[in-house]
Each structure stands twice: as C-alpha cells, then as structure tokens.
Design a protein around this motif. Sequence first.
Motif, PDB file in Angstrom:
ATOM      1  N   LYS A  80     -13.767  -0.393  -0.285  1.00  0.00           N
ATOM      2  CA  LYS A  80     -12.761   0.918   0.068  1.00  0.00           C
ATOM      3  C   LYS A  80     -13.625   1.946   0.558  1.00  0.00           C
ATOM      4  CE  LYS A  80      -9.322   3.477  -2.362  1.00  0.00           C
ATOM      5  NZ  LYS A  80      -8.383   3.639  -3.535  1.00  0.00           N
ATOM      6  N   ASP A  81     -13.029   2.605   1.650  1.00  0.00           N
ATOM      7  CA  ASP A  81     -13.813   3.665   2.198  1.00  0.00           C
ATOM      8  C   ASP A  81     -13.757   4.982   1.542  1.00  0.00           C
ATOM      9  OD1 ASP A  81     -15.430   4.679   4.187  1.00  0.00           O
ATOM     10  OD2 ASP A  81     -13.779   5.276   5.587  1.00  0.00           O
ATOM     11  N   LEU A  82     -13.775   4.844   0.336  1.00  0.00           N
ATOM     12  CA  LEU A  82     -14.142   5.881  -0.740  1.00  0.00           C
ATOM     13  C   LEU A  82     -15.665   6.088  -1.143  1.00  0.00           C
ATOM     14  CD1 LEU A  82     -11.711   8.059  -1.303  1.00  0.00           C
ATOM     15  CD2 LEU A  82     -11.267   6.781  -3.130  1.00  0.00           C
ATOM     16  N   PHE A  83     -16.154   4.980  -1.112  1.00  0.00           N
ATOM     17  CA  PHE A  83     -17.493   4.626  -1.625  1.00  0.00           C
ATOM     18  C   PHE A  83     -18.444   4.918  -0.440  1.00  0.00           C
ATOM     19  CE2 PHE A  83     -14.814   1.986  -4.136  1.00  0.00           C
ATOM     20  CZ  PHE A  83     -15.352   2.099  -5.326  1.00  0.00           C
ATOM     21  N   ALA A  84     -19.298   5.857  -0.787  1.00  0.00           N
ATOM     22  CA  ALA A  84     -20.485   6.205   0.027  1.00  0.00           C
ATOM     23  C   ALA A  84     -21.316   4.824   0.528  1.00  0.00           C
ATOM     24  CB  ALA A  84     -21.136   7.465  -0.214  1.00  0.00           C
ATOM     25  N   THR A  85     -21.667   4.589   1.802  1.00  0.00           N
ATOM     26  CA  THR A  85     -22.382   3.539   2.151  1.00  0.00           C
ATOM     27  C   THR A  85     -23.409   3.947   2.980  1.00  0.00           C
ATOM     28  OG1 THR A  85     -20.704   2.985   3.678  1.00  0.00           O
ATOM     29  CG2 THR A  85     -20.884   1.750   1.765  1.00  0.00           C
ATOM     30  N   PHE A  86     -24.675   3.869   2.814  1.00  0.00           N
ATOM     31  CA  PHE A  86     -25.688   4.455   3.640  1.00  0.00           C
ATOM     32  C   PHE A  86     -25.601   4.164   5.029  1.00  0.00           C
ATOM     33  CE2 PHE A  86     -29.973   3.903   5.488  1.00  0.00           C
ATOM     34  CZ  PHE A  86     -30.474   5.272   5.179  1.00  0.00           C
ATOM     35  N   ASP A  87     -25.665   4.939   5.980  1.00  0.00           N
ATOM     36  CA  ASP A  87     -25.466   5.090   7.141  1.00  0.00           C
ATOM     37  C   ASP A  87     -24.186   4.277   7.949  1.00  0.00           C
ATOM     38  OD1 ASP A  87     -26.763   6.283   9.400  1.00  0.00           O
ATOM     39  OD2 ASP A  87     -27.953   4.367  10.002  1.00  0.00           O
ATOM     40  N   VAL A  88     -23.351   4.064   6.976  1.00  0.00           N
ATOM     41  CA  VAL A  88     -22.301   3.439   7.532  1.00  0.00           C
ATOM     42  C   VAL A  88     -20.928   4.630   7.344  1.00  0.00           C
ATOM     43  CG1 VAL A  88     -20.457   1.784   7.256  1.00  0.00           C
ATOM     44  CG2 VAL A  88     -22.815   1.015   7.071  1.00  0.00           C
ATOM     45  N   GLN A  89     -20.087   5.058   8.383  1.00  0.00           N
ATOM     46  CA  GLN A  89     -19.153   5.921   8.374  1.00  0.00           C
ATOM     47  C   GLN A  89     -18.168   5.723   7.051  1.00  0.00           C
ATOM     48  OE1 GLN A  89     -16.480   7.464  11.661  1.00  0.00           O
ATOM     49  NE2 GLN A  89     -15.022   5.991  10.704  1.00  0.00           N
ATOM     50  N   THR A  90     -18.211   6.869   6.466  1.00  0.00           N
ATOM     51  CA  THR A  90     -17.457   6.956   5.190  1.00  0.00           C
ATOM     52  C   THR A  90     -16.455   8.225   5.116  1.00  0.00           C
ATOM     53  OG1 THR A  90     -19.246   6.009   3.661  1.00  0.00           O
ATOM     54  CG2 THR A  90     -17.519   7.533   2.667  1.00  0.00           C
ATOM     55  N   THR A  91     -15.214   8.029   5.312  1.00  0.00           N
ATOM     56  CA  THR A  91     -14.252   8.894   5.729  1.00  0.00           C
ATOM     57  C   THR A  91     -13.055   9.359   4.660  1.00  0.00           C
ATOM     58  OG1 THR A  91     -12.562   7.348   6.596  1.00  0.00           O
ATOM     59  CG2 THR A  91     -14.256   8.027   8.067  1.00  0.00           C
ATOM     60  N   ALA A  92     -12.889   8.475   3.667  1.00  0.00           N
ATOM     61  CA  ALA A  92     -11.839   8.644   2.631  1.00  0.00           C
ATOM     62  C   ALA A  92     -10.530   8.487   3.570  1.00  0.00           C
ATOM     63  CB  ALA A  92     -12.053   9.922   1.876  1.00  0.00           C
ATOM     64  N   GLY A 208     -21.239   9.196  -5.995  1.00  0.00           N
ATOM     65  CA  GLY A 208     -21.169   8.587  -4.369  1.00  0.00           C
ATOM     66  C   GLY A 208     -19.767   8.079  -4.496  1.00  0.00           C
ATOM     67  N   VAL A 209     -18.510   8.478  -4.960  1.00  0.00           N
ATOM     68  CA  VAL A 209     -17.378   8.037  -4.631  1.00  0.00           C
ATOM     69  C   VAL A 209     -16.493   9.308  -4.300  1.00  0.00           C
ATOM     70  CG1 VAL A 209     -15.021   6.828  -5.342  1.00  0.00           C
ATOM     71  CG2 VAL A 209     -17.411   6.123  -6.261  1.00  0.00           C
ATOM     72  N   VAL A 210     -15.849   9.333  -3.171  1.00  0.00           N
ATOM     73  CA  VAL A 210     -15.241  10.689  -2.798  1.00  0.00           C
ATOM     74  C   VAL A 210     -14.312  10.913  -3.789  1.00  0.00           C
ATOM     75  CG1 VAL A 210     -13.917  11.691  -1.041  1.00  0.00           C
ATOM     76  CG2 VAL A 210     -15.787   9.997  -0.360  1.00  0.00           C
ATOM     77  N   ALA A 211     -14.435  12.111  -4.458  1.00  0.00           N
ATOM     78  CA  ALA A 211     -13.432  12.688  -5.492  1.00  0.00           C
ATOM     79  C   ALA A 211     -12.061  13.070  -5.260  1.00  0.00           C
ATOM     80  CB  ALA A 211     -14.206  13.634  -6.203  1.00  0.00           C
ATOM     81  N   PHE A 212     -11.212  12.523  -5.933  1.00  0.00           N
ATOM     82  CA  PHE A 212      -9.906  12.856  -5.918  1.00  0.00           C
ATOM     83  C   PHE A 212      -9.405  13.869  -7.131  1.00  0.00           C
ATOM     84  CE2 PHE A 212      -5.250  11.029  -6.558  1.00  0.00           C
ATOM     85  CZ  PHE A 212      -4.840  12.424  -6.512  1.00  0.00           C
ATOM     86  N   ALA A 213      -9.462  13.412  -8.405  1.00  0.00           N
ATOM     87  CA  ALA A 213      -9.215  13.892  -9.499  1.00  0.00           C
ATOM     88  C   ALA A 213     -10.171  13.354 -10.732  1.00  0.00           C
ATOM     89  CB  ALA A 213      -7.827  13.590  -9.992  1.00  0.00           C
ATOM     90  N   SER A 214     -11.323  14.263 -10.757  1.00  0.00           N
ATOM     91  CA  SER A 214     -12.701  13.624 -11.498  1.00  0.00           C
ATOM     92  C   SER A 214     -12.213  13.188 -12.971  1.00  0.00           C
ATOM     93  CB  SER A 214     -13.578  14.849 -11.431  1.00  0.00           C
ATOM     94  OG  SER A 214     -13.721  15.353 -10.234  1.00  0.00           O
TER      95      SER A 214
END
Length: 494
Positions: A80-92, A208-214
Amino acid sequence: MTNLTDLGVAAIRDGVKAGEFTAVEVAEAFNANVAAAQDALNAFIVATPEAAIEAAKATDAKRAAGEDLGRMGGVPIGMKDLFATFDVQTTAASHILEGFKPQYESTVSQNLWNAGAGMLGKLNLDQFAMGSSNETSHFGNVVSPWRKQGSNAPLAPGGSSGGSSAAVAARLAPAATGTDTGGSIRQPAAFTGITGIKPTYGRCSRWGVVAFASSLDQAGPMARDTRDCAIMLGAMAGFDPKDATSLDMPVPDWEALLSSDLSGKTVGIPREYRMDGMDAEIVALWDQGVAWLKDAGAKVVDISLPHTKYALPTYYIIAPAEASSNLARYDGVRYGLRDLPEGANLQDMYAATRAAGFGDEVKRRILIGTYVLSAGFYDAYYTQAQKVRTLISQDFAKAFEQCDVILAPTTPTPAFALGENVDDPLSMYLNDVFSVPASLAGLPAMSVPAGLSKDGLPLGLQIIGKAFDEEGVLNAGLALEQRAQFTASPDKWW
C-alpha cells in the motif's frame, strides 16, 4: 503446471521451498498480471517488477545454497502506498507527495523483505487513507474486479485499501499490506471477497507509515484466506523502539496456532449492531455465521455494546482532529509539492501548496479537525469524543467478560457503484458503521468472505477479539472460512 497466480502465500512459499517452481517464475507471472490489468483496474500507483525479480532471485539463490528462505520466501506482494519504501515513490495517493522518494524503509515493509517477500509495486488508495471507496486518490480511482450480475457498471473496491483489495481479488498479488484506521482493511476485504485482519493497536509498527490518525492507524495483511493472513501478520508484527506505541510483546506463531475447533469458546452477538434498514442479505448471512460457529463447537450469547450508536460520530471527531495535526507538516518547505506564486510570502506559499496538493476529502477532514480542536470547541467536541471513546472501550471490556470473540457483519451493504456516494460524505462515512467501534477500542478484528449477494457480489463477516488475542480472531475466522467454503472469484473482464 498450476497457474501460479492462483496460488496464495502458503502455497507459493511451500512450492518454492519444495522446488516445484522457482521464485522467479512466480514473480514473472504476477508481474505479467499487474501489467495486463493496470489500465482497467488502476490498482497500482507504481509497479516495481525489477524489485520483485530481484527478491525472487535472492530466494532462489538461498534455496540452491540450502539456506532458510524465511516466512515469506518467494512470495511477491503489493505494498500500500502509505508505507515508505526506500528510493521508490511514496505518495499516500496525494499530489502533495507526488515524486517523493524516501531515503528510508518503513519497519513493516523492512520486516517483510527480511522474511523473503518481494515487492510488485505500490498500491493505490484513498488520499492519505481518507475514504471508503478509493475515489479520493489523486491518481484516479481503483476499479473493483467484481461486477454485478448483468451489469458492467464499475464498482468501488472499498477504501482506503482499495488497491490492495482489488489486487488480491484480481490475482495481481497473492497478498498485500493494508492499513486500518476505521475499517480500511476490513471493508475493502468484504467488498472484494478476500480476507483481511486489523491486529491489536501497536502490534505492527507505525514507523515509516504516512500518518492519518495516530491513535487509530494500524497496519495489517490482506490475502486470500486466513492462513495466508496469519503467515503475513507474523512477518509484519513485532516490537519497534522507533514507534512509541509499539507493543513490546513476543509475536506468536499464528500459523502454527491455527485451529477451527471452537469447543469451549463463547461468541458474542451485539444486539446494537442489528440496525434499522440493514440489508436483509447481510442479516441472513450474520444468522448463518452464528450457525457456522455453533457447528464449530462455540457457544453463542447475546451481548450489549450500548455506546455503539456514538462510535461513528466519535470517530469522525477524533480521526479528523489527529489528521489536521499530522497533515500540518505538508507545507511545501521540506519535501513534496511546492506552489510558490510570484511575489508570495511564506504564508501564501503554505496556502497555495495545500490548496493545490490536498484533495477535497482531505481538506474536509482537516477543516473538521481544526474546528473541533479550536479554542471555543475543544471541550465541546474533542474532549467529549475522547470520553465516549473510553466508554466504547469499556463496553467491549464488559462484553468480553461473557465471550471470547464477537461476530458481526463487516459492512452494512455489498459493494456500491463508483460515483454512487461520492457527493454524499455522510452516506460514505456510514460504510464504517460496523468497523469503527473495534478501531476506537484498538482491538483485533478481521473480515472473512462468507457469501454472495443476490447480485453475485461478495459479503463479509467480521470477528472482533480481545486485545492481543489475534489467535482467537484467526481461529474463529478459520472456522467461518471452512464452513462458508467461499471460492467465488470475479469473472475476468479486464
């Protein structure tokens, strides 16, 4: 040879280990499916076929050397594009982060790569995980692989993990990561006929997960069946000192603990979940679920969760409040989009960047959150919502004095058509009515596909468990799965 893309996590892992096929053959088969379906389903924001092949080659080399392949060895997954992945686009799925390539890896994704998994790509979602239909993504909505009988109208795959649910259901990936803040693993799983579990809050690291509601966000697996979810959750979970809310507890071997014998267990049926206007098919399936769990040896009791009716409004105060705080970091200064009108000062840049970068639903929730946190309304809304959240948690604690797990529907309806609720936020929010209470209480909960509607669309049943009792949730899910014998898959039209 079996069509490799029809295999799930356990079958791929065991087949690679036994030498029935190579990990590279598996990765190539799924890469081909991802490419072939992208134009029709739009499940991926970024495909990473090279990463999948690279991980597969490493697994095959380990097997040749007689080394341990890991819990997920040879299994390619969607991230899921909410998880930061090294050098791969991460956009939420937001324009404000378009082009952002993290120079670090999220803990959950790193755990999966350490376990031998490979990445097929970054999956589409509702922008910043805010939505129930995957229609708020900056990169276009995901289309469900399912169709109503006799109709070609595109359906919602659920949200926010709609790319994940569509990819698993359409055989583009054997499994995928999801995140669940108020139902974003369970609702899309129900809509697309797959299995998904939200573990206890803190079981999987949020680092490393883009935060919505912590205080609500929690990662979890989405896969074909309960066993596959148990395997993947075991790889994802674990204590992380970088996450202050991470549980410092051992991770059980949930796969080894799987058992569908519920003798001696008690299942609670919450009377407040039988709501006016519920879809008759959902009610009938719920009753069938009760019969299945009795057949598995469980005793069934009625329970009360009296504050259920306040769960949705409570959630839609707390989650936007936390979102408005978390999203304040997107300002056009350090990373992501920067909109700098000519002659603008810093305040103008903030305003222009956020206006261009955030979608309507994200703006709506930031506005709600900022309002409920403002000086004149903090006590009236936010403080009250936190008090009600405590009461909802206490309801569950009292209920679990009488039962081991709770059975409820996952969603109030089958999947709806794309565009059907997009102009009516309240109707969209009501999709979370059965999933939000467990999120507010931080409890483990999973959705299991249990039947088809009269229109041929999947319907899910939800199991909610005590904190830290993923084992009980997975075992009840397995009991349902074995009795439901859900084998339906979408007819391939893409």
